[in-house]
Design a protein around this motif. Sequence first.
Motif, mmCIF file in Angstrom:
data_model
loop_
_atom_site.group_PDB
_atom_site.id
_atom_site.type_symbol
_atom_site.label_atom_id
_atom_site.label_comp_id
_atom_site.label_asym_id
_atom_site.label_seq_id
_atom_site.Cartn_x
_atom_site.Cartn_y
_atom_site.Cartn_z
ATOM 1 N N VAL A 8 0.764 -1.052 -0.111
ATOM 2 C CA VAL A 8 -0.266 0.118 0.005
ATOM 3 C C VAL A 8 0.827 1.311 0.012
ATOM 4 C CG1 VAL A 8 -1.883 -1.093 1.364
ATOM 5 C CG2 VAL A 8 -0.357 0.168 2.494
ATOM 6 N N GLY A 9 2.303 1.268 0.434
ATOM 7 C CA GLY A 9 3.082 2.470 0.348
ATOM 8 C C GLY A 9 2.704 3.326 1.456
ATOM 9 N N LEU A 10 2.126 3.110 2.424
ATOM 10 C CA LEU A 10 1.820 3.896 3.537
ATOM 11 C C LEU A 10 2.751 3.758 4.824
ATOM 12 C CD1 LEU A 10 -1.985 3.606 3.764
ATOM 13 C CD2 LEU A 10 -0.705 5.427 2.812
ATOM 14 N N PRO A 11 3.543 4.602 4.989
ATOM 15 C CA PRO A 11 4.460 4.546 6.203
ATOM 16 C C PRO A 11 3.732 4.371 7.545
ATOM 17 C CG PRO A 11 5.004 6.447 5.081
ATOM 18 C CD PRO A 11 3.565 6.062 4.449
ATOM 19 N N ILE A 12 2.339 4.760 7.795
ATOM 20 C CA ILE A 12 1.783 4.395 8.991
ATOM 21 C C ILE A 12 1.584 3.155 9.209
ATOM 22 C CG2 ILE A 12 -0.611 4.383 8.165
ATOM 23 C CD1 ILE A 12 -1.237 6.004 10.691
ATOM 24 N N ALA A 13 1.561 2.132 8.081
ATOM 25 C CA ALA A 13 1.472 0.811 8.376
ATOM 26 C C ALA A 13 2.621 0.123 8.964
ATOM 27 C CB ALA A 13 1.094 0.064 6.852
ATOM 28 N N GLU A 14 3.739 0.638 8.668
ATOM 29 C CA GLU A 14 4.950 0.004 9.330
ATOM 30 C C GLU A 14 5.111 0.306 10.643
ATOM 31 O OE1 GLU A 14 7.472 -1.491 8.148
ATOM 32 O OE2 GLU A 14 7.597 -1.502 5.734
ATOM 33 N N GLU A 15 4.521 1.666 10.909
ATOM 34 C CA GLU A 15 4.612 2.157 12.330
ATOM 35 C C GLU A 15 3.777 1.497 13.298
ATOM 36 O OE1 GLU A 15 3.766 6.201 11.953
ATOM 37 O OE2 GLU A 15 5.620 6.701 11.077
ATOM 38 N N LEU A 16 2.489 1.038 12.630
ATOM 39 C CA LEU A 16 1.545 0.275 13.492
ATOM 40 C C LEU A 16 2.036 -1.110 13.700
ATOM 41 C CD1 LEU A 16 -1.749 1.228 11.643
ATOM 42 C CD2 LEU A 16 -1.230 2.148 14.090
ATOM 43 N N GLU A 23 14.793 -0.712 7.516
ATOM 44 C CA GLU A 23 15.916 -1.348 8.159
ATOM 45 C C GLU A 23 16.110 -0.977 9.676
ATOM 46 O OE1 GLU A 23 15.995 -0.319 5.065
ATOM 47 O OE2 GLU A 23 15.624 -2.280 4.040
ATOM 48 N N GLN A 24 16.262 0.156 9.889
ATOM 49 C CA GLN A 24 16.704 0.855 11.038
ATOM 50 C C GLN A 24 15.310 0.453 12.029
ATOM 51 O OE1 GLN A 24 17.222 4.884 9.823
ATOM 52 N NE2 GLN A 24 19.565 4.640 9.968
ATOM 53 N N MET A 25 14.275 0.762 11.712
ATOM 54 C CA MET A 25 13.036 0.435 12.509
ATOM 55 C C MET A 25 13.039 -1.070 12.731
ATOM 56 S SD MET A 25 10.242 1.766 14.206
ATOM 57 C CE MET A 25 10.052 3.287 13.493
ATOM 58 N N THR A 26 13.444 -1.814 11.786
ATOM 59 C CA THR A 26 13.367 -3.424 12.209
ATOM 60 C C THR A 26 14.461 -3.578 13.331
ATOM 61 O OG1 THR A 26 12.739 -3.866 9.771
ATOM 62 C CG2 THR A 26 13.692 -5.775 11.039
#
Length: 384
Positions: free
Chosen positions: A58-66, A117-120
């Motif tokens: 979906v290309g939404l950064p909020i999905a990664e943050e959630l 990668e950093q968030m991971t």
Amino acid sequence: MIDIQTFMLALGVGNTAFALLMAGYMRGAAPNPALRTWMWARLSSGLAQICCWVAPHVGLPIAEELAAFGWVGGVALELASYCVFFGFRNWRRILAPATVAALIIVAAAALAQASREQMTQVVAVIVALFASGAAAILLRPQADAPLLQRVIGVNDALFAIAIWIWMAVANGGVGMFNTNPVYGFAYLASYLLMIVNGFGFLLLCKLKDDQRMQRLATIDGLTDMLNRRAFFERAESALQTAVRLRKPIALMMLDLDHFKQLNDGFGHACGDEALRLFADTARATLRENDVIGRLGGEEFALAMPGTSLAGAQYAAERLRIAVAEAPALTCAATYRMTVSIGLVMIDPNEELTAALARADHALYAAKTGGRNRVEIGAPLLRRA
């Protein structure tokens, strides 16, 4: 070939399915706070993993943050479920600040626009720390810890180790199973964690419920002694063993003196205190292999395997003296608790109920003879 995105989808679906399974199980079971917390942990982790799979599509950064917040919430709730399960006190004072700190770190990384990668890497370190905490709880020294608990603890420990190896060798990147064995080890450890811990904790809670039901079926709730049914089962087993080994076995009937007057004069709560005091005194005086149970009211029975008449008489006198010297009741300072005891030796050819009847006759003789005494019953008369 399975990439990490597909694997995240598999984990997400699996953890969400576990959460739904546990929700269905709890609808027909007794309330279980630990299992309810574990269900939310599985659901949080499952939704986080599904978000990991959705984010690139979906290309939404909020999905990664959630996903990052869901991972942290899931492992924190999992650790909380262990604390609830084992009945730890004040665990919130440690876990709540640690969880808040972890969430703040994730939020700071998101605000700093950390790369994927950093968030991971940030989330992986947090997950590894919480998994290490869970392993420490499950693998702590416990004499009566079930094997299932140890298996889950080892699984948590292996998962934490897998994350640290992945961080050190793979450096937080992403890859395929067939291109880097480190990824395969970490991913398989994650899948093993989901399966073993998902079913394992459910079975561990069921095992605890079964043990609680077994205790309710065999233990008197007031005195923590065997109840009537359990006493007869244990005493019968002890009798059969004594007969097989040709060992003596003594049997006693015990009754607290003037108990009715205590109940009538000071109330049933005071009578309950007297029963608990007697039970504590008896446990401190008797041997571990002695079988004692509450038959009802203020009446108790005691079987002493491998004990001669002289030894049983000595044990009965010691118990009688210990009861007479027990501390005064807080509810009735003027009442001095004493016990009358009827003692017999069980004949090898005698039924347990018949021996109890003889011990009851001896107890009646002790009562009518002045109370606070031990009366030895007549031996069984053999037919010519």
